[in-house]
Design a protein around this motif. Structure first.
Motif, PDB file in Angstrom:
ATOM      1  N   GLN A 141      46.292  49.265  31.281  1.00 25.40           N
ATOM      2  CA  GLN A 141      45.996  50.197  32.370  1.00 25.40           C
ATOM      3  C   GLN A 141      44.566  50.722  32.269  1.00 25.40           C
ATOM      4  N   SER A 142      44.137  51.037  31.057  1.00 24.94           N
ATOM      5  CA  SER A 142      42.771  51.529  30.869  1.00 24.94           C
ATOM      6  C   SER A 142      41.754  50.483  31.301  1.00 24.94           C
ATOM      7  N   LEU A 143      41.989  49.235  30.894  1.00 27.50           N
ATOM      8  CA  LEU A 143      41.077  48.157  31.283  1.00 27.50           C
ATOM      9  C   LEU A 143      41.137  47.912  32.777  1.00 27.50           C
ATOM     10  N   ALA A 148      43.634  39.386  37.903  1.00 28.76           N
ATOM     11  CA  ALA A 148      44.490  38.638  38.829  1.00 28.76           C
ATOM     12  C   ALA A 148      45.961  38.742  38.445  1.00 28.76           C
ATOM     13  N   VAL A 149      46.259  38.659  37.158  1.00 33.29           N
ATOM     14  CA  VAL A 149      47.649  38.788  36.707  1.00 33.29           C
ATOM     15  C   VAL A 149      48.157  40.202  36.957  1.00 33.29           C
ATOM     16  N   ALA A 150      47.332  41.197  36.647  1.00 35.28           N
ATOM     17  CA  ALA A 150      47.746  42.594  36.821  1.00 35.28           C
ATOM     18  C   ALA A 150      48.013  42.916  38.283  1.00 35.28           C
ATOM     19  N   GLU A 151      47.213  42.361  39.179  1.00 35.96           N
ATOM     20  CA  GLU A 151      47.357  42.688  40.603  1.00 35.96           C
ATOM     21  C   GLU A 151      48.436  41.877  41.298  1.00 35.96           C
ATOM     22  N   THR A 152      48.701  40.667  40.825  1.00 35.30           N
ATOM     23  CA  THR A 152      49.735  39.833  41.464  1.00 35.30           C
ATOM     24  C   THR A 152      51.077  39.912  40.759  1.00 35.30           C
ATOM     25  N   PRO A 163      58.385  41.020  37.444  1.00 37.99           N
ATOM     26  CA  PRO A 163      56.962  40.678  37.420  1.00 37.99           C
ATOM     27  C   PRO A 163      56.285  41.168  36.140  1.00 37.99           C
ATOM     28  N   CYS A 164      55.119  40.594  35.857  1.00 38.68           N
ATOM     29  CA  CYS A 164      54.343  41.048  34.700  1.00 38.68           C
ATOM     30  C   CYS A 164      53.875  42.483  34.939  1.00 38.68           C
ATOM     31  N   ARG A 165      53.715  43.230  33.869  1.00 35.68           N
ATOM     32  CA  ARG A 165      53.182  44.587  33.988  1.00 35.68           C
ATOM     33  C   ARG A 165      52.176  44.828  32.872  1.00 35.68           C
TER      34      ARG A 165
END
Length: 299
Positions: free
Chosen positions: A62-64, A12-16, A54-56
């Motif tokens: 990225q692998s996960l 959720a954090v990675a996508e938002t 934003p967070c990245r």
């Protein structure tokens, strides 16, 4: 074993791009999201999220992220195979694209497939030279980009090309270029530019006349429709794709300036080698029809 709740929080954090938005998506507190991500990072022994705005995601992140997204696609495919798709179920895909494609040929091309297969698309818009970074970061399932090289684990296919011409209204040309298309005229005439990532206009002015972007007045209009409309209204001149202007040029409502600066932008479709049947269907439609559609208004 990966913890399901921790992985959902990370995803959720990675996508938002935000802990707060991730909390809203999962209907829990931001502090709970933080704790779950921290626990996941501790368990895996890697930093997964760079806490910026934003967070990245990091390289390990990225692998996960790729693993979790592919797992989600496989799970969705399994459920469809086992239970079938109900009449009310829509399949969501995330696609990055440049604004001009979205504003012109992309949606009309995809419309029949989206309706037939009950697909909803979350589009992310960026400059055509940047969209593949969104896919590289795991934020989209596929993208339209000017990048011709495939990333690891991906397939790249040439879709076609969009031709951009520098144009203006006859009235604008009479006012600003009545003494010809020379350096002094381009130094004074207002230009229409999409945003500060759009280097096409600036590059041409620099190469042809030695003018930097600080040397001439220009609008930034980050909307494909409003951008073209500003030129149609005579507010300035700029580069517009054939798809939006071919008929106006034929009718004399627009005039091409400096034909030698015409730009052919090659667009490529990037997608993962392992993807859902729905994305395979979209890929087939784009690969077989996009080039023809983009050439519809050539002259």
């Amino acid at each position: 074993m990966l913890n399901h709740k921790q992985c959902d929080a990370f995803l959720a954090v990675a996508e938002t791009g935000s802990f707060d938005l991730a909390a809203s998506r999962l209907c829990i507190t931001a502090s709970a999201i933080t704790l779950r991500v921290q626990s996941l990072e501790k368990n895996l022994g890697h930093m997964l999220i760079v806490r910026e705005r934003p967070c990245r995601v990091t390289k390990a992140g990225q692998s996960l992220l790729h693993y979790l997204q592919h797992s989600r696609l496989l799970e969705h495919r399994l459920m469809q195979d086992l239970t079938g798709q109900s009449a009310t179920t829509f399949y969501q895909v995330n696609i990055a694209t440049n604004a001009d494609s979205l504003a012109t040929w992309l949606l009309p091309l995809l419309k029949p497939t989206l309706i037939e297969h009950k697909i909803v698309v979350h589009f992310q818009v960026d400059d055509q030279s940047k969209t593949h970074h969104l896919m590289q970061a795991g934020l989209v399932n596929a993208c339209i980009s000017t990048e011709s090289n495939a990333m690891k684990g991906c397939v790249t296919q040439l879709l076609g090309q969009m031709t951009y011409r520098m144009v203006a209204t006859p009235e604008f040309i009479e006012k600003w270029f009545h003494q010809g298309f020379n350096r002094e005229a381009f130094r004074c005439a207002p230009a229409i530019i999409y945003n500060n990532k759009d280097h096409l206009h600036h590059d041409v002015m620099l190469q042809q006349f030695g003018l930097t972007c600080e040397s001439y007045p220009h609008y930034y209009i980050p909307s494909s429709h409003a951008f073209a409309e500003a030129i149609f209204l005579g507010l300035g001149f700029g580069f517009v794709p054939d798809y939006q202007i071919a008929e106006r040029i034929q009718m004399g409502e627009l005039v091409e300036i400096l034909p030698e600066t015409r730009c052919n932008l090659h667009l490529y479709w990037h997608h993962w080698k392992q993807q859902s049947e729905i994305l395979n269907t979209l890929s087939d439609v784009l690969f077989t029809q996009a080039g023809q559609v983009m050439n519809t208004f050539k002259y």
